[in-house]
Write an enzyme that holds these catalytic residues in place. Structure first.
Site: not given
Ligand code: SF4
Length: 492
Positions: A121-122, A262, A46, A20
């Site tokens: 996010n997570g 990445y 995302g 996310c």
């Protein structure tokens, strides 16, 4: 075929996927337009769905949709409807919960203090347990994502507490990784989990405050980077400015090292480190650690490019674009059939025969997940006439799954969990294969080496040492939490 299949490189199919991106803005004009632009810059985090909630001083406005930002937030009619001076946005690739519209964030609820929108996010590692307990106490869940648990915990927190106290009370009960941006009628709140696993940065644009997963999202609207939100920090932004608190017990930070390898965009700066420079340094360390005699260093596009530049610089072997990406393959061009999906590799990438023919090639990639794509790339490079193909990987072997907000295949499908490096080389079809060591990775991050007693980063997908308890997983396995448990996990 989902949206990600259509728009990401076929070489990206065999990657871990960041889950996310979050973006928030408070102050100034056109908050929703800024949020849409910010999310556009975070699209790599995302691609399945996106949403924005805005507030104009009187009411909240919401638009959420499956698909890309450009598909859903580029029309004036959508943005004009999202009125207000504050907004929160989210782009998602689901970690938990299916891709249903009701799971698309920001989630919104009317609590007794008013509207509350949250973008996360997570991934929470005890969400299943909390959810079960909450349902037993009468909570009714609308979505299946872990984030909704936070809203229910806030709703149950004592009404005598302030909104901030209720949020903190809820977060004290959750385990896992979170960078949250929340919007209320008075304020925009940002908070990172005590270990700071996932990123969150603060920016400023005139009088407006920006919160975002990465600096590339504040750059796109011309905002200045101010600083990273610290692990365990809660910031409250309202008409009086910004206030910061550290409500959690202090812990040693464990930022996700894979962000540097990445996930993050190379033009972002995270925790004070430029991602592009970090990737180049990884390539340099890799060249020092795992040299090989060859004619060319060739990146696997696009994610292998910065590490290849570093590898070439440190080894003195020329860098060449031996694989060319076609940037003009439209999304609608690819039909969702197995046959065309197979052709997809050649539609978007081609080996540069004139460069590769008769050469000894070092292919540099950021990671190997299942190995399926690596095998295709190697065969494409050999078909183009390369005499030798050596592969160098800018991360240690990915041996374990991530539970902190990254989509990882089952451990049984991780090539490095099942095979040693020699066997992997045979399966991929290379003359040699080597990975950067975990100490080499830490050196590239500016550390002397990995301190096993106190590692600076989360590196669990390489070491199996999970820094945050995995309550739901332990329960699922019916065993205690230990490294051995995860060493034996075949199904996630
Ligand atoms: S397990 Fe790997 S991908 Fe997940 S947070 Fe840790 S370092 Fe990042």
């Amino acid at each position: 075929m989902n949206a990600a299949d259509l728009t990401t490189s076929p070489f990206d199919d065999d990657k871990l996927r960041e889950e996310c991106g979050v973006f928030g803005v408070y102050g100034g004009q056109d908050a929703a337009a800024k949020a849409a632009l910010g999310l556009h810059a975070l699209q790599h985090r995302g691609q399945e769905a996106a949403g924005i909630v805005s507030f104009d001083g009187k009411q909240f406005y919401t638009h959420r949709a499956l698909g890309h930002i450009s598909d859903n937030f580029s029309s004036a009619s959508v943005i004009d409807r999202l009125k207000g001076y504050s907004a929160v946005g989210h782009t998602r690739y689901s970690t938990t919960g299916e891709t249903l519209l009701r799971n698309v964030q920001p989630l919104f609820a009317e609590l007794n203090f008013g509207g509350f929108a949250v973008a996360h996010n997570g991934n929470l590692t005890n969400a299943m347990k909390l959810r079960r307990d909450l349902i037993e106490m009468g909570s009714i869940f609308q979505a299946t994502s872990d984030t909704e648990v936070i809203i229910h915990l806030m709703a149950r927190s004592s009404r005598t507490r302030s909104l901030e106290e209720r949020l903190v009370d809820a977060l004290m009960q959750v385990e896992g990784a979170y960078s949250l941006i929340c919007l209320t009628k008075d304020s925009l709140l940002g908070v990172r989990d005590p270990l700071g696993v996932r990123p969150l940065v603060l920016g400023k644009l005139g009088d407006a405050f920006i919160l975002a997963s990465e600096t590339c999202a504040s750059d796109i609207i011309g905002a200045d980077y101010v600083r990273d939100i610290e692990p365990g920090e809660l910031v409250v932004i309202n008409s009086e400015g910004l206030r910061s608190a550290k409500p959690f017990k202090p812990q040693k930070e464990r930022f996700c090292v894979f962000e540097y390898i990445y996930f993050a965009r190379p033009d972002s700066v995270l925790e004070g480190r430029g991602v592009y420079e970090a990737r180049k340094r990884i390539g340099q360390e890799l060249a020092k650690e795992k040299p090989v005699d060859a004619d060319l260093v060739v990146p696997v596009p696009d994610s292998g490019v910065p590490a290849s530049i570093g590898y070439a610089a440190a080894s003195g072997i020329p860098f060449e674009l031996g694989i060319i990406r076609n940037h003009y393959v439209g999304r609608t061009f690819i039909e969702p059939s197995d046959h065309v999906r197979h052709l997809g590799v050649k539609l978007k990438h081609n080996a540069n025969q004139a460069i590769l023919k008769g050469k000894r090639v070092i292919l540099v990639d950021d990671s190997i997940v299942r190995g399926t794509t690596s095998k295709k790339i190697v065969s494409m490079v050999r078909d183009a006439g390369a005499r030798e193909v050596h592969m160098r990987i800018a991360s240690p072997p990915t041996t374990h799954s991530c539970y902190y907000g990254v989509d990882t295949p089952e451990r049984a499908q991780l090539l490095a969990a099942q095979h040693d490096v020699e066997a992997m080389a045979r399966l991929i079809g290379v003359d040699s294969l080597a990975f950067i060591s975990i100490d080499g990775l830490y050196r590239a991050m500016g550390e002397a080496k990995r301190d096993p007693a106190q590692p600076k980063f989360c590196d669990a997908c390489f070491t199996g040492e999970y820094p945050i308890s995995l309550t739901d997983m332990e329960e699922k396995q019916g065993r205690g939490h230990s490294k051995d448990l995860f060493a034996g996990l075949a199904e996630i």
